[in-house]
Design an enzyme around this catalytic site. Structure first.
Site, PDB file in Angstrom:
ATOM      1  N   TYR A  49     -10.153  11.123  -4.291  1.00  0.00           N
ATOM      2  CA  TYR A  49      -9.964   9.980  -4.226  1.00  0.00           C
ATOM      3  C   TYR A  49      -9.782   8.620  -2.627  1.00  0.00           C
ATOM      4  O   TYR A  49      -9.280   9.468  -2.559  1.00  0.00           O
ATOM      5  CB  TYR A  49      -9.050   8.620  -4.656  1.00  0.00           C
ATOM      6  CG  TYR A  49      -9.274   7.374  -5.381  1.00  0.00           C
ATOM      7  CD1 TYR A  49     -10.419   7.514  -6.317  1.00  0.00           C
ATOM      8  CD2 TYR A  49      -8.063   6.139  -4.705  1.00  0.00           C
ATOM      9  CE1 TYR A  49     -10.364   5.610  -6.371  1.00  0.00           C
ATOM     10  CE2 TYR A  49      -8.841   5.381  -5.203  1.00  0.00           C
ATOM     11  CZ  TYR A  49      -9.746   4.967  -5.869  1.00  0.00           C
ATOM     12  OH  TYR A  49     -10.082   3.531  -5.442  1.00  0.00           O
ATOM     13  N   ASP A  86      -9.194  10.897   4.911  1.00  0.00           N
ATOM     14  CA  ASP A  86      -8.910  10.147   4.554  1.00  0.00           C
ATOM     15  C   ASP A  86      -7.080  10.049   4.651  1.00  0.00           C
ATOM     16  O   ASP A  86      -6.644  10.834   3.191  1.00  0.00           O
ATOM     17  CB  ASP A  86      -9.972  10.031   3.340  1.00  0.00           C
ATOM     18  CG  ASP A  86      -8.799   8.733   2.278  1.00  0.00           C
ATOM     19  OD1 ASP A  86      -8.079   8.502   2.991  1.00  0.00           O
ATOM     20  OD2 ASP A  86      -9.541   8.328   1.042  1.00  0.00           O
ATOM     21  N   LYS A 102      -2.034   1.799   3.452  1.00  0.00           N
ATOM     22  CA  LYS A 102      -1.207   2.036   2.241  1.00  0.00           C
ATOM     23  C   LYS A 102       0.272   1.462   3.425  1.00  0.00           C
ATOM     24  O   LYS A 102       0.728   0.768   3.428  1.00  0.00           O
ATOM     25  CB  LYS A 102      -0.477   2.791   1.472  1.00  0.00           C
ATOM     26  CG  LYS A 102      -1.563   2.822   0.685  1.00  0.00           C
ATOM     27  CD  LYS A 102      -1.709   4.146  -0.570  1.00  0.00           C
ATOM     28  CE  LYS A 102      -2.501   3.578  -1.971  1.00  0.00           C
ATOM     29  NZ  LYS A 102      -3.717   4.814  -2.159  1.00  0.00           N
TER      30      LYS A 102
END
Ligand code: PLP
Length: 439
Positions: A158, A246, A274
């Site tokens: 994702y 990522d 995050k």
């Protein structure tokens, strides 16, 4: 905050309390599906969510007064645990001086310095407000710098919800570049190629970038197979393509230096999110100086943001990163390792098929007979529905796991040994209940 509920050993089904239910029905009148990010709706679980009243450390309390040991931790954003005193102070202090200016501040410089100093090879960073923006920008930089169009991504990884990266694959449709979501025209994904995770794809000279989660953490946890990341690096070098890690989940979660140090492979561009925002909206794209300086105002690749480098977010991020010394990762890794083996044992003892993969400080739970190596495997594991039953049985016992079989578990530095031991004990009961219900 109160200890998690314990007296519900035989509660076979968790139900949201009255206050959560009322809020959810109000929410559904004004917010599509009642939530502002789809997984929160508990759709795949077949119920509606608990609404959070407050959280502290390892615990989250819902609006009905139930307390849970929380392994969601804002999807990993809260590595120190919820409402850490130093983070709250830093945010409050920053807020006193103003919450946003549309002009640069010292905290942005300090955060960028910390990121560049921590991650070897990451020479410049640009701060943004979400992981989606960071990956979108990484792709734009790669395309701008190479003059090429194609982007290779891996099924089950994702990278946020931008058009070009939503094609999630696993199926032939996605591999053919068909939209992974309604509203994404074929033209938007015509240059997106989806390949199976853990297999090095053949690249040609039309490929601008290969983007990968170095340890896939959005289909449960799938660590990279030996040679996979090294193979990607070599294939990118041969084709003149850029390698993008990522690290929105793995960055500052596996290690302070990122996956490059853990796995010994260095990408050209990184994305972070995050953890680095300390629970506020902040993310970053970074990389080699020559590539990063293709961004405006120095270069032709445009990117901008009204709230980019926001003073509250940078204050929170700095407060967190200051506390992430190497021993914090060793401590976290030790705890996650013990929790994972405890969970695997407890669930297997109930006679259920289980895999609990670990990658340093991340873990996930698959109800599968054999290790999961890719999206196909993750989907096969999710299909038996056991995760959903286990999730509900755990929630009824006061443990909040991710409300989806395709997510990982996040242990924070506020999770104490006793919390983890308690979690394993409760998992044993939950697994027995699930196993009994199957008979
Ligand atoms: C969460 C996530 C994103 C998207 O970040 P948002 O802040 O939700 O936009 C991108 N990549 C990975 C690996 C993620 O886990």
């Amino acid at each position: 905050m109160a200890e998690p509920a314990t007296a519900v050993e035989h509660e076979s089904r968790w139900e949201p309390g009255e206050a959560s239910r009322r809020l959810f029905s109000r929410a559904c009148e004004v917010i599509p599906g009642g939530v502002n990010s789809p997984v929160r709706a508990f759709g795949s679980i077949g119920t509606s969510p608990y609404f959070v009243h407050r959280a502290k450390g390892a615990r989250v309390e819902d609006v009905d007064g139930n307390t849970y040991i929380d392994y969601v931790q804002s999807w990993g954003a809260s590595i120190l645990g919820h409402a850490h005193r130093d983070v709250l102070r830093a945010v409050a202090r920053a807020a006193e001086s103003g919450t946003t200016f549309g002009a640069p501040t010292e905290a942005e410089v300090r955060l960028a310095e910390v990121l560049c100093a921590s991650v070897e090879g990451c020479e410049r960073v640009r701060l943004v407000s979400s992981g989606t923006e960071a990956t979108m920008t990484a792709v734009r930089i790669a395309r701008g710098a190479s003059g090429r169009a194609k982007v290779v991504k891996f099924a089950g990884c994702y990278h946020g919800h931008s058009d070009a990266l939503l094609a999630e694959g696993g199926s032939g449709v996605a591999t053919l570049g068909l939209p992974g979501s309604a509203g994404v025209p074929e033209s938007a994904v015509a240059d997106t190629v989806v390949a199976p995770f853990n297999v090095v794809p053949a690249l040609d000279r039309s490929v601008a970038a290969v983007i990968v989660e170095p340890a896939a953490a959005n289909m449960g946890l799938v660590p990279p197979a030996p040679g996979f990341l090294e193979g990607l690096r070599a294939a990118c070098d041969d084709a003149g393509a850029l390698l993008v890690f990522d690290e929105v989940i793995t960055g500052f979660r596996l290690d302070r230096a990122g996956a490059a140090r853990v796995f010994g492979v260095r990408p050209d561009l990184w994305t972070f999110g995050k953890v680095i925002g300390g629970g506020l909206p902040l993310a970053a794209v970074g990389g080699r100086r020559d590539l990063m300086e293709s961004l405006a105002p120095l270069g032709p690749v445009y990117q901008a943001g009204t709230l980019s480098g926001n003073p509250l977010a940078t204050a929170a991020g700095l407060a967190v990163l200051e506390r992430l010394e190497p021993q914090a990762y060793e401590q976290l890794a030790g705890r996650v390792g013990r929790l994972a083996s405890g969970l695997a044992e407890a669930i297997a003892a109930a006679g259920l098929p289980v895999q609990v993969p670990v990658c340093r400080t991340l873990f996930s739970v698959y109800f599968a007979e054999s290790p999961v190596r890719d999206y196909e495997g993750a989907r096969r594991a999710a299909r038996n529905g056991l995760y959903r039953h286990f999730f509900l049985a755990m929630l009824a016992r006061g443990v909040a796991l991710a409300p989806s079989a395709y997510e990982v578990g996040f242990v924070s530095l506020a999770h104490e040994e006793a919390d983890l031991e308690r979690t394993v004990e409760l998992a044993a009961g939950a697994a027995r209940e699930v196993a009994e219900a199957l008979q």
